[in-house]
Structure formats: structure tokens, C-alpha cells
Design an enzyme around this catalytic site. Sequence first.
Site, PDB file in Angstrom:
ATOM      1  N   ASP A   1       0.792  -1.227   0.000  1.00  0.00           N
ATOM      2  CA  ASP A   1       0.000   0.000   0.000  1.00  0.00           C
ATOM      3  C   ASP A   1       0.828   1.283   0.000  1.00  0.00           C
ATOM      4  OD1 ASP A   1      -2.574  -1.130  -0.109  1.00  0.00           O
ATOM      5  OD2 ASP A   1      -2.428  -1.671   2.004  1.00  0.00           O
TER       6      ASP A   1
ATOM      7  N   ASP B   1      -6.206  -4.670  -6.380  1.00  0.00           N
ATOM      8  CA  ASP B   1      -5.939  -3.302  -5.896  1.00  0.00           C
ATOM      9  C   ASP B   1      -4.479  -2.889  -6.140  1.00  0.00           C
ATOM     10  OD1 ASP B   1      -7.678  -5.053  -4.482  1.00  0.00           O
ATOM     11  OD2 ASP B   1      -7.957  -3.639  -2.857  1.00  0.00           O
TER      12      ASP B   1
HETATM   13  N1  GLY Z   1      -7.345  -1.662  -1.146  1.00  0.00           N
HETATM   14  C1  GLY Z   1      -8.307  -2.081  -0.207  1.00  0.00           C
HETATM   15  C2  GLY Z   1      -9.692  -1.759  -0.583  1.00  0.00           C
HETATM   16  O1  GLY Z   1      -9.992  -1.324  -1.680  1.00  0.00           O
HETATM   17  O2  GLY Z   1     -10.541  -1.948   0.277  1.00  0.00           O
END
Ligand code: GLY
Length: 398
Positions: free
Chosen positions: A117, A177
Amino acid sequence: MNKLISLTVFATTLGLLSCSHTPQEEPLAKVIERGLTVSTEQALLMAKELEPQEGRLPKSIKDGQLETSDCYWWCSGFFPGELWYLYENNPTPELKRYAELFTERLEKVQYVTSNHDVGFMLYCSYGNGYRLTKNPAYKEVLTTGANSLSTRFRPAVGAIRSWEFNKDKWQYPVIIDNMMNLELLTWASKETGDNRFRDIAVSHADKTIANHFRPDYSSYHVVSYDTITGVPHAKVTHQGYADSSAWARGQSWALYGYTMMARETGKPEYLTQAKQIARFLMNHPHMPADKVPYWDYDAPDIPNAPRDASAAAIMASALIELSQLDRSEEASGYLEFAEDQIRSLTSPTYLAEKGTNCDFVLMHSTGHLPGNSEVDVPLSYADYYYVEALMRLKKLMK
Ligand code: GLY
């Protein structure tokens, strides 16, 4: 010839942006200004509330109260990034001071190597800050962050590892993601001249095309790879309704990720992938009339399932960019769809009134329904991508 096509697409774009709605409808320029005004008012209220709370950043609402996080929560960069967009729109000293204050709360994130992230966190905050100010200290943080993210790439798999948890089930989990984190790497290649960052991003995007998508171009949430063979051993969900379902935000991340990678690399296969994802979403039978998706396109309780305004905001922002990259007759349709989404999000159903919604901008997002967490709440990333989409539309209208 190319010039002619470009001019035609540009003219169609302008025509669509000004004429596609009935005269009774609010002009799009006014919708955009209203959205940006409310976003600025809410963001300033939020900034004033959090300024004295050392290191804290907005996350959501829990039990009726503002929920905050420290800099290590994956969403920490969205509020500073939103402030930078709002400063770009209206460059006041107050917005700049707050954008800097909240960005610099993330400084330690540059050393994070324990999850993927870091791309979201740093590129939205420091990335937008550097784009607008060219502050050399911000470049340092971003470059260190890109190095940290690169440590999570394993050549035998060809992708960046997303998470460290569930090790008993997943050898090497990669989530859709993760496409969003690649922009930090393509930025780092351009800034430093080191192609290693871009090569990692391209390898990850190629591997994800090969393994994350179903024949209809919907995406799995999690693909876990065998660390020795580099072959997937599991294709499952974590935040969606079912392993085989289309979790709404994941589909928006996919659309945005391949659109961004098409822009960054010029590779036609990424543009094709983005267009296929867009077709799947725009024509989905469960896409509601207001074009703000349910939290999962396969949720069993549609039409009563919770919505996810964040999925709409991310999708709208991606479609606006896709409409500018694509040179086919479909381009105008992407823009029209995004405009409808922005009109919906800027209506009283989703847009908060000043001083309500714990000072977030949008209502009705869903974070992690299967975990019974963040259902029908505001989320900082819904606000970030909404403001980004407003800014993208505003620039197009100019
Ligand atoms: N990247 C985590 C979400 O979209 O909840």
C-alpha cells in the site's frame, strides 16, 4: 490523419460535455463547481478538527464518530492528496498549509516494506504535492518509497506481493488493488532514469492480465502464486461476496489501474484491457440506474444491497482518463458514463451537506462488508477519487 481523428474526438468530447443533457439539468460546469465547493468546505473543517491531533488522518465514521488512523493505515494518503487537488483548484495559503501538514504526517511511510500500500499512501499525498510544488524533499520521500515497494517484487513470480497475512492459505497473495501502486514505480523510473521500477510495474501488470481476469473481464480479488513455480494456486476473494463474484471496488481498481498503465507506458494491450473492463462494467445488468454500483455486482440482495460510492468515484475518474486515451468511437461513451456518475455523486443522495457526515464529502461507501466493517459509511478514498474526477472533468471543459 491522426490529427484529424484527434480533432474529431476532441470536438465530440466538447459536444458531449456541453450538450448531452436536457436543458432543465444543471449545467455540468455548475455541478463541478458545486462539488468542488462542498469538498473544499468539508476538507477545511476536517483539517481544522485534526490539526491538533498529532499524526492522525481521517479514515471513516464508526459508531457515529469520526474514525482516524495513524500514517500506517493504507488510506493515510488520501486526505492529504484530496487537499492537494483542492489547492490546485483554489491555490490559497490555507489549503497549501494543510496539504503540507497532512502530507508530512506520512513521512515514515517511505520505509514501509511490509505491504504494497506504500504506493497508494505516498503517491496520492507526496506525489500530488511534488507534482504541484516540486519540493525536492518530497521527491526524496517518493524515491525511497519506490525502493521500499520494489523490495516486494519477486522475479520468480513476476509480481509484487500485496499482503503478509493468511500465510497458511496463501503463499504469495496479489490483489487486484495492487495495480494502483504501480504509478509510484512508473513515476520513479521517469524521475530517476532507473528502468528497474518501470520493468517491475510492467511485469506486475502483465502477470495480472494473465491471471486475475475471467473470460468476461471481471476480476478475482486475490490470486495467490506458488513461490517456486510462479503459477497461481488460489483465486479467491477477501472483501467480495464470493470467490467467483465481481467485488465492485476491485473492478474499479482494475479499470483505473490499466487505464493508468496505458497512459504511463503507451502499451496497446493495457488500453485494450481497460476498454474490456469498461465494457463489462458499463453494460453490467446489475449496474443501478444512477450508476453508483452495489458493493458487489453479484450481491445476493440486490436491489437492497449497500452501495459503494467509492467504486463509482474511482470508476468515473478512470473513465474520464480512458476517454482521452482511446481514439475509437467508444471514447465519448466513457465520458458520458462518468458524467452521469459525477452528477449522481453530486446529488443530495451522496454529497454531504456542509458540517455533516463528520466532514467527509461523500456518503454511502462500503469498505469490507464480509468483515462487517465500514458498511454504508464515508471513506477517505471515495472523497479523494471524487475530487480527482471533478478536477479531471474541469480540466477537460477548459
Ligand atoms: N485496497 C483495499 C480496498 O480497496 O478496500
